[in-house]
Design a protein around this motif. Sequence first.
Motif, short mmCIF file in Angstrom:
data_model
loop_
_atom_site.label_atom_id
_atom_site.label_comp_id
_atom_site.label_asym_id
_atom_site.label_seq_id
_atom_site.Cartn_x
_atom_site.Cartn_y
_atom_site.Cartn_z
N ASN A 143 0.97 -1.21 -0.22
CA ASN A 143 0.14 0.14 -0.04
C ASN A 143 0.86 1.32 0.10
O ASN A 143 1.15 1.64 1.07
N ASN B 253 4.04 6.91 3.91
CA ASN B 253 4.05 5.65 3.29
C ASN B 253 4.81 4.40 4.19
O ASN B 253 4.24 3.19 4.04
N GLN C 58 2.40 2.96 6.52
CA GLN C 58 1.54 2.16 6.09
C GLN C 58 1.97 0.81 5.73
O GLN C 58 1.35 -0.28 5.75
N GLN D 251 -1.79 9.55 2.68
CA GLN D 251 -3.11 8.49 2.53
C GLN D 251 -3.88 8.68 3.66
O GLN D 251 -3.92 9.31 4.74
N SER E 268 -3.16 8.19 7.39
CA SER E 268 -1.67 8.15 7.96
C SER E 268 -1.60 8.96 9.27
O SER E 268 -0.90 8.67 10.09
N LYS F 109 -2.72 6.29 11.81
CA LYS F 109 -1.23 5.21 11.95
C LYS F 109 -0.27 6.08 12.82
O LYS F 109 0.24 5.44 13.89
#
Length: 277
Positions: A114, A179, A182, A216, A219, A222
């Motif tokens: 992802n 990124n 993810q 994303q 994000s 996360k």
Amino acid sequence: MRFLIAYFFLFLSGNILSQNIGVINDKDGYTNIRKESTVNSNIIGVILEGQTFQYSPSENKNWYKLNFNHLEGFIHSSRVSDIKSLGKSYKFSDNQIDKNLPKYEQPTIDSNRNKKFTRQIDGKPITYFLNHTSIDIYSKMYYQGIYQISDSEITFNLLDSVTTDNIDTRKFYLFNFSNILQESDGALSEAIGSYCLNYLKKYPLEVNLLKTKLYQDNSYEKFISFSAFEIYFSENPYEELDNLFNDIMYNYSEYEQELLFIKKDIFTILKTELKNN
């Protein structure tokens, strides 16, 4: 025996010479690599102007299959120029990834991971960052899809880059960081929380950037989860959280309300984890 050896080398050299070697032909200075031979397929990497790659015909005549530094995918034929057709006058750009490339063990690349790509960051085209001399080569390789994160010193250096004092490059590092959030799992997911907290301590007002559409969708969530996970393992989690934000608010008192929302989000996850465990 000598005949067989000679035949082998002739066969090998013939294969090498018959390979198609190309460069991109795109006004943007880069071209997307797709997982499948369709414009609707996921982007799994990018190639910059001046970088060479091997390519061959695919079942779809409008697309070429390519191999670029261990990354295999598809590129539209209109974006490819063959080296042979350019002649000796062609000059490569200084941004070739394989030029003086540091050695590392290349993991198997998972094209299903992802990951998000973008045309620009903070109003600057992505090529501005991919050609930036102050950005390290592994960060560029990670963005391009030709370096995969792992539980390694290289990856930890990528994570640490997000706290750079260079405001011109930090937005690119943050994009990479989002990124990595993810993709993190296993041992890496256990380590990433400390990098989240370091970023939060140094640039607390930038954390909310992760809520914007550049990154994303989850994000920010996360980031908050990894931060809470790191605090969870301290001796006194609630006290640790209070001390963290007391220190932050001391330097950013005029943004207290905004920072309290971030603290509340971390507290909510922390409370749930402590209750369940």
